[in-house]
Design a protein around this motif. Structure first.
Motif, short mmCIF file in Angstrom:
data_model
loop_
_atom_site.label_atom_id
_atom_site.label_comp_id
_atom_site.label_asym_id
_atom_site.label_seq_id
_atom_site.Cartn_x
_atom_site.Cartn_y
_atom_site.Cartn_z
N LEU A 142 -54.56 -1.11 -105.68
CA LEU A 142 -55.58 -0.98 -106.64
C LEU A 142 -56.98 -1.59 -105.98
N ASN A 152 -58.12 0.26 -103.23
CA ASN A 152 -58.74 1.60 -103.49
C ASN A 152 -60.18 1.33 -104.12
N GLN A 209 -55.98 1.98 -112.26
CA GLN A 209 -55.43 3.04 -111.48
C GLN A 209 -54.34 3.80 -112.38
N PHE A 245 -57.78 6.70 -109.24
CA PHE A 245 -58.33 5.47 -110.02
C PHE A 245 -59.57 5.87 -110.27
#
Length: 820
Positions: free
Chosen positions: A194, A197, A574, A599
C-alpha cells in the motif's frame, strides 16, 4: 539500456559454486530510502567484487537468478559448473577450460565499483588474463554498461557473430537503466504494498512539478508493396526530411503474398525489405534497429537514434489476425509498445479488409484489433494493456477505406483540378470518424497529395486493368494523444515498385522528461508525509451496494454491474477480493471483478469496480444442465481493515452452445422453451435412446443443420464463426476423447479411419458424416471460395480443433466416403 550484439563482449566468467556468496552491503551512515541503489558483494575464494546495482525489477531479477543458480549448485555440490552454453562462441583451435575470471560488473554508467582482494590491495585495470582476452566474444548477455562509440563498432566481428545476430535481432533492446522515469515499474514491484502504491499515486498526481516537455521528431511511413521485392532505393521516402528524425516507424503490408507465408514464419522478403530500409534511413544520423514484428505480410520496423536508445524500456510487441475466418494473418495488425523517458507509446501497423463496399467490415477489423491486441505488463498480476491505454497511439497502414458514391471518371476529373477537399467529403474513413464508428479521438493531418491507390505497377498511371479501380487514399497515418504537431504528411510518387504509393508523416511530439532534482525532492516530501499519515487512522470504505443480480445471462454475451467504493476514512485504502475457504479462486469461473484489487488515495473519494459475468465454453455446459447457477459470494478485503461480503445472483438462459450432441438430438423445441427439470432429467438419464422429450431422436441437432444451411448459398462470416463456436463448445467432441488414441494410431490407413467413424455413437456419427459432407461440398466450389484441402486441414481451418483429429480429417477430405 538499448544495445545490440555488437556492443557487448564476454570478458570472463564468475563460476557459481559452493564457495560463491552474495552479500548485501549496508552502511550505518547511509539513509535507507525506497528507490535507492542496491550494493552487493560477490565473494569467490579469495576474490571480492563489490557492485552497485540500480533499483528496479532488472536488479531483482538478476539477484534472484543468481540465488537460484547458487541453490541448484548446493543441491549437487559434487558437480562443477561447465558452462556448456559458451561452447558455440569459443574458438575451436583454442584449448578451452572454465575461465574463472571476473565479468565486467553489472551496473549503470554512474555505478561505483570497487574490485579488490580480501587483503585490501587494489586490482589493476588489466586484470584479465591473456586467455580471457582471446575468448572475448559478442554475446546477448544483458548488461547495463554499454559502449556504443564508433571505435567500438568498428572492431572486427568475431566468430559466432552472425548466428548470435540472428538469435537476438528481435530483442535488441536488452535492458534499461532504472531512473526516475521508470518509477511506475519500480513502485509496482511485488515486495511493495500500500505504501508504495500511494507513493506512485502521489507522484503521478504531482507529475507536472517534476516533469517538463521536450520535443522529439517521429517519422512514420506506410507502404503496401503488393508482394514485390525492393527494386529501387527507398531514400526518396525515408530520407525526405531535411533533418534526421529521432525515431522511425516503418510499416509494410502485403510483404509476401505467397501461400507459404500463411504457414511458415520465415520469408526472404523480410530480410530484403529490412536491408532496403536500413540502407535508406537519413544519412546524417546513426540508428539502431530496436524491434521488428511481422504477421504474414504485415511488418513494422522500429529504429531509434543511438543516443536515445538508453531511454527506451518496457518494450513489447504483439499481433492479431482478422483475415480469413476472422483469425488468419492476411489481414490484421502488428503493434509495438514501449516507454520513452516518462511517456507510454504504442505504434500500430494494420491492413484492413479490402473492397469499396466492405467499409463495415473494416470498421469491425479496427474494433477487433483494439479489443484483441493486448500487451502483457512487467507485473504479471496486472491486467494486460490495450492499445488505447497509452499516452500516445500512432496508427499507420493500408486501412483500405475508399471513395464512395463517385465513379472513376468523376474522381479523375476532380483530381486533375486538385479538388482534394471535394473528394475527401466522399472519403469513407472521414465519414466513419465523423460518425464515431472508428478511430474515436484520433486525428489526421490535412491531405494535399494524390490518392495512393491504385496505379499500374512501375508507373504513375492510374489503374488501366479491366477492373479500373477508383483512386483512393487507402494508406493513412493517424495519431491519438496530446502535444503532437504534424510537420508534414505526404505521398512519394517517385517510388513505383507497387500499385500503391508510400506515405509518410513527420510528427513533433512533446515527451515527458524528468527533472531528477525535482523528482527527488518530491519523492522525499511524499515519504515524509506518509510516515506521519500511516499512524493516524485505519482504512474505511462505504459500498454503493452489496447485492448484484444479472438477468437473462446468455452464452458469450457480456454483462456488467458497477460497485462503487467510497473512501470515507482518513488514509488511503487498498482493497482486494480474496479466496473463500477451500476454494481455489476468489470467484466462480464465469465471474470477474475488474479490477480485482486496487487502492483509493486520500482525496480520491471513490473507485469503480465492474463485476462482469461472461459464460464461455468451459462454463456453459454446467449452467445449461443446472449443475451450476449464477450464484456466488465475493469477499472484499481491506488491507488493515475489515471484510465485506457481496452477493451475486442471476439466471442463465440455456442454449445449444455447451449442450451435448445427444441432448440436442432429443430436443425438437428450442432449449430455452424447456423447463430446467426436463433438461436435467434428459442429461442425467445417460441413455442414448432416451425418449423423454420426443419419440424419435433427431439424426443431427437442428441447430447444426440450420447453421450449415445458412452457409450453403455463399460465404457468411458470422454464421461460419458461430459454427466453429458451436463445435468448440461441445462438452464431448464429435470424435469423443476416448477414441483419440485410436485415431492417432490409424491415421495413415483410410480403411481404419472409416472403422473409427463406425465406432462413434450414432448421433456423433451422424454429425461427423454431415460435417464431412459439408466440407467436401465446400471443396467442390474451391474456384469460388479459394479453399483447398490444405487450408481446411490446417488448425486455422474450419473444423480442425479439438473436434476432429487432424489425421482423420485429412483422410476424409482427400478420399471419398460412402454413407448410408
Amino acid at each position: 539500456m538499448a544495445i545490440t550484439g555488437e556492443d557487448v563482449t564476454l570478458d570472463g566468467i564468475i563460476p557459481i559454486s559452493s564457495d560463491f556468496a552474495v552479500v548485501e552491503v549496508t552502511s550505518a551512515d547511509e539513509l535507507a530510502v525506497v528507490g535507492a541503489d542496491t550494493r552487493v558483494r560477490l565473494n569467490l575464494h579469495d576474490w571480492e567484487l563489490e557492485v552497485r546495482l540500480p533499483f528496479g525489477s532488472h536488479t531483482r531479477l538478476f539477484l534472484s537468478e543468481v540465488n537460484r543458480a547458487w541453490s541448484d549448485v548446493c543441491k549437487s555440490p559434487g558437480e562443477e559448473p561447465k558452462f556448456e552454453w559458451l561452447q558455440k562462441y569459443r574458438k575451436a583451435n583454442k584449448d578451452q577450460s572454465v575461465v574463472k575470471q571476473t565479468l565486467a560488473p553489472l551496473g549503470s554508467t554512474s555505478a561505483k565499483i570497487s574490485q579488490h582482494k580480501k587483503t585490501g590491495k587494489s586490482l589493476k585495470a588489466d586484470l584479465r588474463s591473456p586467455v580471457a582476452e582471446d575468448q572475448s566474444v559478442n554475446s546477448g548477455l544483458e548488461q547495463p554498461i554499454v559502449d556504443i562509440s564508433p571505435d567500438r563498432q568498428s572492431k572486427a566481428k568475431p566468430e559466432g557473430w552472425e548466428e548470435l545476430k540472428r538469435e537476438g535481432r528481435d530483442d535488441l533492446v536488452r535492458n534499461s537503466s532504472h531512473m526516475a522515469s521508470n518509477k511506475a515499474t519500480m513502485l509496482a514491484m511485488p515486495q511493495f504494498g500500500l505504501r508504495d502504491n500511494l507513493i506512485r499515486c502521489e507522484l503521478l498526481k504531482n507529475e507536472d512539478i517534476y516533469t517538463y516537455l521536450e520535443n522529439f521528431s517521429f517519422f512514420l511511413g506506410s507502404y503496401n508493396v503488393n508482394g514485390q521485392t525492393p527494386k529501387e532505393s527507398l531514400r526518396l521516402w525515408l530520407s525526405s526530411t531535411s533533418t534526421p528524425p529521432d525515431m522511425y516507424f516503418v510499416g509494410f503490408q502485403e510483404l509476401d503474398l505467397s501461400k507459404e507465408a500463411f504457414f511458415f514464419t520465415d520469408t526472404p522478403k523480410e530480410t530484403e525489405w529490412l536491408r532496403a530500409v536500413s540502407e535508406s534511413l537519413h544519412p546524417d544520423a546513426k540508428y539502431a534497429l530496436v524491434k521488428l514484428v511481422r504477421l504474414v505480410g504485415i511488418m513494422l520496423l522500429f529504429y531509434v537514434k543511438k543516443e536515445h536508445a538508453e531511454h527506451i524500456s518496457e518494450l513489447e510487441a504483439e499481433n492479431v489476425g482478422t483475415g480469413i475466418m476472422g483469425r488468419m494473418g492476411n489481414k490484421g495488425a502488428v503493434a509495438i509498445r514501449f516507454r520513452f523517458h516518462n511517456s507510454d507509446i504504442c505504434v500500430v501497423n494494420s491492413h484492413l479488409a479490402a473492397h469499396t463496399e466492405e467499409y463495415e467490415r473494416r470498421n469491425q477489423d479496427y474494433k477487433d484489433i483494439c479489443s484483441r491486441l493486448l500487451f502483457r505488463q512487467n507485473d504479471p498480476t496486472l491486467a494486460p494493456l490495450s492499445i488505447l491505454r497509452h499516452n500516445l497511439v500512432l496508427w499507420l497502414g493500408d486501412l483500405n477505406y475508399r471513395l464512395s458514391d463517385l465513379d472513376v471518371d468523376r474522381v479523375k476529373e476532380l483530381l486533375v483540378k486538385k479538388d482534394f477537399e471535394t473528394l475527401q467529403s466522399y472519403d469513407q474513413l472521414k465519414r466513419q470518424i465523423d460518425e464515431e464508428a472508428v478511430f474515436v479521438g484520433f486525428e489526421e493531418g490535412d491531405i494535399d497529395f494524390l490518392p495512393t491507390y491504385k496505379y499500374d505497377t512501375g508507373s504513375d498511371q492510374w489503374d488501366t486493368s479491366e477492373k479500373c479501380r477508383v483512386p483512393a487514399w487507402c494508406d493513412r497515418i493517424l495519431w491519438r494523444g496530446k502535444n503532437v504537431r504534424q510537420l508534414h504528411y505526404q505521398s512519394h510518387m517517385g517510388l513505383r515498385t507497387s500499385d500503391h504509393k508510400p506515405v509518410s508523416s513527420l510528427l513533433e511530439i512533446g515527451i515527458k522528461m524528468v527533472n531528477e532534482d525535482s523528482y527527488k525532492k518530491m519523492f522525499e516530501e511524499i515519504v515524509r508525509s506518509l510516515d506521519k499519515m500511516e499512524n493516524e487512522c485505519i482504512p474505511s470504505v462505504t459500498l454503493s451496494r452489496r447485492e448484484f443480480n444479472f438477468k437473462d445471462v446468455k452464452f458469450m454475451q457480456h454483462q456488467a454491474e458497477t460497485l462503487t467504493l467510497y473512501n470515507d476514512g482518513q488514509v488511503p485504502c487498498q482493497f482486494e477480493f480474496i479466496q473463500k475457504l477451500d476454494e481455489p479462486t476468489y470467484c466462480k469461473p464465469w465471474l470477474t471483478a475488474n479490477p480485482p484489487k486496487g487502492f483509493i488515495a486520500q482525496g480520491e473519494w471513490d473507485a469503480d469496480i465492474d463485476l462482469e459475468v461472461f459464460v464461455n465454453r468451459s462454463t456453459a455446459a454446467d449452467l445449461n444442465t443446472g449443475h451450476q447457477q449464477i450464484e456466488d459470494i465475493l469477499v472484499l478485503h481491506l488491507e488493515r481493515g475489515k471484510d465485506f461480503f457481496l452477493s451475486v445472483s442471476g439466471n442463465y438462459l440455456p442454449s445449444c452452445f455447451g449442450s451435448s450432441i445427444q441432448t440436442m438430438c432429443q430436443l425438437r423445441d428450442p432449449i430455452q422453451d424447456m423447463s430446467l427439470e426436463s433438461i436435467q432429467a434428459l442429461t442425467s438419464s445417460g441413455d442414448e435412446n432416451s425418449t423423454l422429450i420426443i419419440d424419435k431422436p433427431l439424426d443431427i441437432p437442428k441447430e447444426l443443420w440450420q447453421m450449415v444451411d445458412h452457409l450453403y448459398p455463399g460465404s457468411n462470416h458470422s454464421v461460419a464463426e458461430a459454427l466453429l463456436l458451436f463445435l468448440d463448445a461441445l462438452p464431448e467432441p464429435v470424435v469423443p476423447f476416448s477414441l483419440y488414441q485410436q485415431c492417432l494410431e490409424c491415421c495413415s490407413n483410410p480403411s481404419q479411419c472409416k472403422k473409427v467413424v463406425s465406432c462413434l455413437p450414432q448421433c456423433h456419427k451422424n454429425v461427423f458424416n454431415y460435417l464431412a459432407a459439408f466440407l467436401r461440398e465446400l471443396l467442390k466450389h474451391s474456384a469460388y471460395n479459394s479453399l483447398d484441402v490444405n487450408i481446411l486441414g490446417e488448425p486455422e481451418g474450419l473444423l480442425v480443433d479439438k473436434q476432429l483429429p487432424y489425421s482423420l480429417h485429412m483422410q476424409l477430405l482427400s478420399q471419398p466416403l460412402h454413407f448410408c
